[in-house]
Design a protein around this motif. Structure first.
Motif, PDB file in Angstrom:
ATOM      1  N   GLU A 138       0.818  -1.223   0.000  1.00  0.00           N
ATOM      2  CA  GLU A 138       0.000   0.000   0.000  1.00  0.00           C
ATOM      3  C   GLU A 138       0.851   1.272   0.000  1.00  0.00           C
ATOM      4  O   GLU A 138       0.339   2.352  -0.275  1.00  0.00           O
ATOM      5  N   ASN A 139       2.134   1.136   0.330  1.00  0.00           N
ATOM      6  CA  ASN A 139       3.010   2.313   0.314  1.00  0.00           C
ATOM      7  C   ASN A 139       3.487   2.668  -1.090  1.00  0.00           C
ATOM      8  O   ASN A 139       4.173   3.685  -1.267  1.00  0.00           O
ATOM      9  N   PHE A 140       3.123   1.853  -2.080  1.00  0.00           N
ATOM     10  CA  PHE A 140       3.536   2.089  -3.471  1.00  0.00           C
ATOM     11  C   PHE A 140       2.309   2.297  -4.354  1.00  0.00           C
ATOM     12  O   PHE A 140       1.236   1.766  -4.074  1.00  0.00           O
ATOM     13  N   ARG A 141       2.483   3.050  -5.429  1.00  0.00           N
ATOM     14  CA  ARG A 141       1.390   3.251  -6.379  1.00  0.00           C
ATOM     15  C   ARG A 141       1.956   3.302  -7.800  1.00  0.00           C
ATOM     16  O   ARG A 141       2.981   3.948  -8.056  1.00  0.00           O
ATOM     17  N   PHE A 142       1.294   2.591  -8.708  1.00  0.00           N
ATOM     18  CA  PHE A 142       1.651   2.630 -10.130  1.00  0.00           C
ATOM     19  C   PHE A 142       0.840   3.732 -10.795  1.00  0.00           C
ATOM     20  O   PHE A 142      -0.367   3.863 -10.535  1.00  0.00           O
ATOM     21  N   GLU A 143       1.493   4.509 -11.637  1.00  0.00           N
ATOM     22  CA  GLU A 143       0.757   5.547 -12.362  1.00  0.00           C
ATOM     23  C   GLU A 143       1.411   5.823 -13.714  1.00  0.00           C
ATOM     24  O   GLU A 143       2.596   5.557 -13.916  1.00  0.00           O
ATOM     25  N   LYS A 144       0.602   6.344 -14.624  1.00  0.00           N
ATOM     26  CA  LYS A 144       1.101   6.707 -15.948  1.00  0.00           C
ATOM     27  C   LYS A 144       1.662   8.124 -15.913  1.00  0.00           C
ATOM     28  O   LYS A 144       1.185   8.983 -15.184  1.00  0.00           O
ATOM     29  N   THR A 145       2.696   8.332 -16.715  1.00  0.00           N
ATOM     30  CA  THR A 145       3.271   9.671 -16.835  1.00  0.00           C
ATOM     31  C   THR A 145       3.670   9.900 -18.284  1.00  0.00           C
ATOM     32  O   THR A 145       3.923   8.946 -19.038  1.00  0.00           O
ATOM     33  N   THR A 146       3.689  11.150 -18.701  1.00  0.00           N
ATOM     34  CA  THR A 146       4.102  11.505 -20.057  1.00  0.00           C
ATOM     35  C   THR A 146       5.502  12.097 -20.009  1.00  0.00           C
ATOM     36  O   THR A 146       5.757  13.064 -19.283  1.00  0.00           O
ATOM     37  N   LEU A 147       6.419  11.484 -20.757  1.00  0.00           N
ATOM     38  CA  LEU A 147       7.792  11.974 -20.779  1.00  0.00           C
ATOM     39  C   LEU A 147       7.905  13.191 -21.686  1.00  0.00           C
ATOM     40  O   LEU A 147       7.250  13.249 -22.741  1.00  0.00           O
ATOM     41  N   PRO A 148       8.718  14.161 -21.318  1.00  0.00           N
ATOM     42  CA  PRO A 148       8.918  15.324 -22.193  1.00  0.00           C
ATOM     43  C   PRO A 148       9.755  14.960 -23.411  1.00  0.00           C
ATOM     44  O   PRO A 148      10.326  13.865 -23.488  1.00  0.00           O
ATOM     45  N   ALA A 149       9.831  15.868 -24.356  1.00  0.00           N
ATOM     46  CA  ALA A 149      10.663  15.655 -25.546  1.00  0.00           C
ATOM     47  C   ALA A 149      12.139  15.604 -25.132  1.00  0.00           C
ATOM     48  O   ALA A 149      12.561  16.281 -24.189  1.00  0.00           O
ATOM     49  N   LEU A 150      12.900  14.790 -25.843  1.00  0.00           N
ATOM     50  CA  LEU A 150      14.326  14.647 -25.558  1.00  0.00           C
ATOM     51  C   LEU A 150      15.063  15.945 -25.896  1.00  0.00           C
ATOM     52  O   LEU A 150      14.878  16.513 -26.974  1.00  0.00           O
ATOM     53  N   GLN A 151      15.883  16.422 -24.963  1.00  0.00           N
ATOM     54  CA  GLN A 151      16.656  17.646 -25.160  1.00  0.00           C
ATOM     55  C   GLN A 151      18.119  17.308 -25.459  1.00  0.00           C
ATOM     56  O   GLN A 151      18.578  16.183 -25.213  1.00  0.00           O
ATOM     57  N   ASP A 152      18.849  18.288 -25.955  1.00  0.00           N
ATOM     58  CA  ASP A 152      20.273  18.097 -26.230  1.00  0.00           C
ATOM     59  C   ASP A 152      20.983  17.676 -24.941  1.00  0.00           C
ATOM     60  O   ASP A 152      20.740  18.226 -23.862  1.00  0.00           O
ATOM     61  N   GLY A 153      21.860  16.692 -25.074  1.00  0.00           N
ATOM     62  CA  GLY A 153      22.608  16.200 -23.925  1.00  0.00           C
ATOM     63  C   GLY A 153      21.899  15.096 -23.158  1.00  0.00           C
ATOM     64  O   GLY A 153      22.457  14.547 -22.198  1.00  0.00           O
ATOM     65  N   GLN A 154      20.674  14.741 -23.579  1.00  0.00           N
ATOM     66  CA  GLN A 154      19.896  13.729 -22.873  1.00  0.00           C
ATOM     67  C   GLN A 154      19.795  12.440 -23.690  1.00  0.00           C
ATOM     68  O   GLN A 154      20.020  12.426 -24.905  1.00  0.00           O
ATOM     69  N   VAL A 155      19.406  11.366 -22.968  1.00  0.00           N
ATOM     70  CA  VAL A 155      19.153  10.083 -23.621  1.00  0.00           C
ATOM     71  C   VAL A 155      17.838   9.517 -23.091  1.00  0.00           C
ATOM     72  O   VAL A 155      17.433   9.783 -21.956  1.00  0.00           O
ATOM     73  N   LEU A 156      17.181   8.749 -23.959  1.00  0.00           N
ATOM     74  CA  LEU A 156      15.992   7.997 -23.561  1.00  0.00           C
ATOM     75  C   LEU A 156      16.441   6.593 -23.200  1.00  0.00           C
ATOM     76  O   LEU A 156      17.158   5.944 -23.961  1.00  0.00           O
ATOM     77  N   LEU A 157      16.006   6.121 -22.033  1.00  0.00           N
ATOM     78  CA  LEU A 157      16.496   4.858 -21.491  1.00  0.00           C
ATOM     79  C   LEU A 157      15.377   3.850 -21.293  1.00  0.00           C
ATOM     80  O   LEU A 157      14.268   4.201 -20.899  1.00  0.00           O
ATOM     81  N   GLU A 158      15.727   2.603 -21.557  1.00  0.00           N
ATOM     82  CA  GLU A 158      14.828   1.484 -21.281  1.00  0.00           C
ATOM     83  C   GLU A 158      15.510   0.619 -20.223  1.00  0.00           C
ATOM     84  O   GLU A 158      16.596   0.082 -20.461  1.00  0.00           O
ATOM     85  N   PRO A 159      14.924   0.466 -19.035  1.00  0.00           N
ATOM     86  CA  PRO A 159      15.587  -0.284 -17.975  1.00  0.00           C
ATOM     87  C   PRO A 159      15.712  -1.768 -18.310  1.00  0.00           C
ATOM     88  O   PRO A 159      14.849  -2.345 -18.972  1.00  0.00           O
ATOM     89  N   VAL A 160      16.789  -2.361 -17.831  1.00  0.00           N
ATOM     90  CA  VAL A 160      17.018  -3.798 -17.996  1.00  0.00           C
ATOM     91  C   VAL A 160      17.007  -4.490 -16.631  1.00  0.00           C
ATOM     92  O   VAL A 160      16.352  -5.493 -16.439  1.00  0.00           O
ATOM     93  N   TYR A 161      17.737  -3.914 -15.667  1.00  0.00           N
ATOM     94  CA  TYR A 161      17.774  -4.444 -14.301  1.00  0.00           C
ATOM     95  C   TYR A 161      17.586  -3.299 -13.309  1.00  0.00           C
ATOM     96  O   TYR A 161      18.245  -2.260 -13.424  1.00  0.00           O
ATOM     97  N   PHE A 162      16.712  -3.507 -12.334  1.00  0.00           N
ATOM     98  CA  PHE A 162      16.567  -2.596 -11.205  1.00  0.00           C
ATOM     99  C   PHE A 162      17.195  -3.244  -9.974  1.00  0.00           C
ATOM    100  O   PHE A 162      16.990  -4.431  -9.721  1.00  0.00           O
TER     101      PHE A 162
END
Length: 332
Positions: A19-43
């Motif tokens: 109950e201390n955790f909650r799943f929710e949807k979020t919208t990512l902003p557009a990628l800016q210079d110097g940034q990368v979009l990441l897909e997690p493999v291991y947490f």
């Protein structure tokens, strides 16, 4: 671009629950210079995260209610607007619990998956391995022939501490919470003796039997009654490496316990707490030496891998019931 994230829904009182955790949807902003979009493999899920769920001052800021949980993650670069990283590069970083995320490329560490599997950078070549390396060697200063005792011996840090102590020529005694872990530590990780603290009955007697020459170095991952018992068996000039206190993390009120400072005094012992980031400038040294020992077959490792992003809270909660052998990870 939409992603799913896991936020801190409420601050736990005592042991955390789903109950201390909650799943929710979020919208990512557009990628800016110097940034990368990441897909997690291991947490990585780690005991220190429990402290960040409290609204209390510590060595890292607390998580904020309604904001994402964050921790160490190995991820793959999906898109890049930085010359530092290319698509398909594997990286290590402190990232939110999210199905996709955006991060500055200069805050990520590119990892070499030819040197070791990607997951090892969250374990034996990551925070747990470095914690064991610097805690034992720099603070514990074990000498050949000494007795080293490790609590939480089957955890991510404990597995490495015991093997490092063996490399230094020490006699190694562990404490773990199941017969399966006792067998694992003795057969696969070189521990000389292992005590199942849940079934040992009189811990003092069990420690005296396992450590007939007393305790020279105690690597404490647990705290509580286990630590009280070990300290009663320390030798003159013993060194106590204070790494974790997982037995106490979920207590709503501090439990009264034995006052062991008179023992520290009369046996001229050293007790020192530490955070692995204290040694951040020497991380490359630690990673290189650990990697060398892995390649030489002197260091072995074990992971408990749970599959599925949605299992992150469950994996985290499992740390407090001893579900893991070695490093607890969630694979996406």
């Amino acid at each position: 671009m939409e992603a799913t994230q896991i936020v801190l829904a409420s601050r736990p009182k005592g042991t955390p629950t789903q109950e201390n955790f909650r799943f929710e949807k979020t919208t990512l902003p557009a990628l800016q210079d110097g940034q990368v979009l990441l897909e997690p493999v291991y947490f990585s899920v780690d005991p220190y995260m429990r402290g960040r769920m409290n609204d209390a001052k510590s060595y890292v800021p607390p998580y904020q209610v309604d904001a994402p949980i964050a921790g160490a993650v190995v991820a793959k670069v999906k898109e890049s607007k930085s010359p530092l990283l290319q698509p398909d590069d594997m990286v290590l970083g402190l990232l939110p619990w999210a199905s996709q995320s955006i991060a500055p490329a200069d805050q990520l560490q590119k990892i070499d998956t030819d040197l070791a599997p990607a997951s090892y950078y969250l374990g034996i070549l990551g925070m747990p391995g470095l914690t064991a390396y610097f805690g034992l060697l720099d603070i514990g200063k074990p000498k050949a022939g000494e007795t080293v005792v490790v609590s939480g011996a089957a955890g991510a840090v404990g597995l490495v501490v015991g093997q490092l102590a063996k490399i230094q020529g020490c006699r190694v005694v562990g404490l773990a919470g199941s017969d399966e872990k006792v067998s694992l530590l003795k057969k696969e990780f070189g521990y000389n003796e292992v005590i199942n603290y849940k079934t040992a009955g009189n811990l003092d007697a069990a420690l005296k039997a396992a450590c007939p020459d007393g305790v020279d170095v105690y690597f404490d991952n647990v705290g509580g009654e286990i630590t009280d018992a070990v300290i009663r068996n320390i030798n003159f000039h013993a060194r106590i490496v204070l790494c974790g206190q997982i037995a106490l993390y979920n207590e709503a009120e501090p439990a009264p316990g034995p006052r062991f400072l008179p023992i520290i005094l009369t046996r001229s012992a050293l007790i020192q707490g530490f955070i692995v980031s204290n040694f951040s400038k020497r991380f490359p040294e630690g990673m290189q030496q650990l990697a060398n020992w892995v390649k030489e077959g002197k260091l072995h490792y074990q992971e408990t891998v749970i599959e599925g992003f949605e299992k992150l809270p469950e994996a985290f909660l499992g740390l407090f019931t001893g579900e893991n052998k070695g490093k607890m990870l969630v694979k996406v």
